[in-house]
Structure formats: C-alpha cells, structure tokens
Design an enzyme around this catalytic site. Structure first.
Site, PDB file in Angstrom:
ATOM      1  N   LEU A 137       0.862  -1.176   0.000  1.00 41.86           N
ATOM      2  CA  LEU A 137       0.000   0.000   0.000  1.00 41.86           C
ATOM      3  C   LEU A 137       0.898   1.225   0.000  1.00 41.86           C
ATOM      4  O   LEU A 137       1.875   1.281   0.748  1.00 41.86           O
ATOM      5  CB  LEU A 137      -0.891  -0.010   1.249  1.00 41.86           C
ATOM      6  CG  LEU A 137      -1.681  -1.308   1.470  1.00 41.86           C
ATOM      7  CD1 LEU A 137      -2.256  -1.354   2.874  1.00 41.86           C
ATOM      8  CD2 LEU A 137      -2.765  -1.447   0.423  1.00 41.86           C
ATOM      9  N   GLU A 138       0.585   2.182  -0.845  1.00 39.32           N
ATOM     10  CA  GLU A 138       1.345   3.435  -0.929  1.00 39.32           C
ATOM     11  C   GLU A 138       0.483   4.525  -0.309  1.00 39.32           C
ATOM     12  O   GLU A 138      -0.295   5.177  -0.993  1.00 39.32           O
ATOM     13  CB  GLU A 138       1.658   3.758  -2.389  1.00 39.32           C
ATOM     14  CG  GLU A 138       2.404   2.652  -3.102  1.00 39.32           C
ATOM     15  CD  GLU A 138       1.930   2.466  -4.528  1.00 39.32           C
ATOM     16  OE1 GLU A 138       0.916   3.078  -4.928  1.00 39.32           O
ATOM     17  OE2 GLU A 138       2.571   1.694  -5.239  1.00 39.32           O
TER      18      GLU A 138
END
Length: 193
Positions: A137-138
């Site tokens: 996840l960014e």
C-alpha cells in the site's frame, strides 16, 4: 468483466484464487473482497538529499534509496501508525494473494478513508496475473490532520478481472519481477530497472 461475489467465492473454493487468510463471506461484497492493514510499514527517513535522480547510474540510485528509506517497521499488536499530512508511507495488506495467470486484480481504497484524505495507493493499483504475495500500500495523507492507522483495520478492496486467456508472461515466471513473493513493505526497486 469483473468477477461478482458468487464467482469470487467459486474461484476461492476451487483454489484458482487464493487469499490467505481466507476472507469470511461478510468481507466479500458484490464485486470486491475487503482487505485489512498488516503491521509492516516503511517511511522516508529524515535526510538531506536534495533529490533522487531516477535515471542516473544504478549504483547512485540504489545508494540514494538506501539513504532515504527506513528499515521496515514492525508495529506491535494494538499500536497505531501515525501518517501526518503530506507524508508518504509504505505498508502491506494483512492478506497474502495468489492470482492465476488468467486473472488480474485491482486494489481500491475505501471511500470513507479517502474522505479523510487517505490515499491507499498513489498510482500502482494493478495486481498482475501470476502475482503471489502481500499487496504493498502506498499511503499518502492529503488531509489536514494526522491519521492513526491500526493493523487489522479494513483498508481497501480487491476486485478481479478474468483475462481473454492465460498470460504468456505472468508475474511469477518473469525473470525481471522485482517484487516476487513479497511479504513485507518492500521499498522501491527502481534501481533494478
């Protein structure tokens, strides 16, 4: 055409699609499977680098990445990770996902979290056919307040789209696959391009 809830369950039942731990029925909606936040994070360290030359010599790019990215942070159960306004952090899903070579996955953030300024993926939301591992996840906080993120919270949803046939070069068979079998919050490997 994306898989509906009945098809997602059928693909899970016969092992074509694997999500570990397997989500309960309540987390499978009309066309998505809810995923939760894992406990591994990575952030940018305090640094004095003016920039990273992404097209520079690979050894320089690699050294710059090493200077600016933190080691992996493993959050103890019950603790929160605080993402401050304007900050980027990497994290992973609690679930590990294995896709066959004829299915592509898509990660979307939750609307309720987006309304608070949380972006779950900056640009990379495709999960390639043949993928196996946890999803990175960014996170980016575009809001005005720090956000407390806790492992185990619902963080996003996956949808799945069958391909017209099996991919000739699925991710798990590519020699240049930089994030194969990823289990943690792996930093950028742009220097491996």
């Amino acid at each position: 055409m994306r898989l509906c809830d009945r098809d997602i369950e059928a693909w899970l039942d016969d092992g074509r699609l694997v999500i570990t731990p397997r989500p309960p029925t309540e987390r499978i909606s009309g066309a998505t499977v809810d995923v939760r936040l894992g406990n591994q994070f990575r952030v940018f360290r305090g640094h004095t680098a003016a920039f990273i030359d992404l097209s520079g010599p690979k050894d320089e790019v690699s050294a710059a990445l090493e200077r600016v990215m933190s080691d992996e942070i493993n959050l103890p159960e019950g603790e929160a990770f605080f993402l401050h306004p304007g900050e980027l952090a990497l994290a992973v899903t609690l679930e590990s996902v294995t896709l066959p070579d004829n299915l592509v996955g898509w990660l979307d953030g939750r609307s309720s979290l987006a309304r608070l300024g949380l972006m779950v993926h900056v640009t990379a939301h495709r999960i390639d056919p043949g993928w196996q591992g946890r999803i990175v996840l960014e996170f980016y906080n575009s809001g005005k307040l720090p956000l407390a993120l806790r492992p185990g919270m619902m963080i996003g949803a996956l949808s799945f789209e069958p391909l017209s046939g099996p991919a000739a070069r699925p991710y798990n068979r590519r020699q240049d696959a930089k994030y194969k079998d990823q289990q943690g919050a792996v930093a950028s490997r742009i220097d491996k391009d």
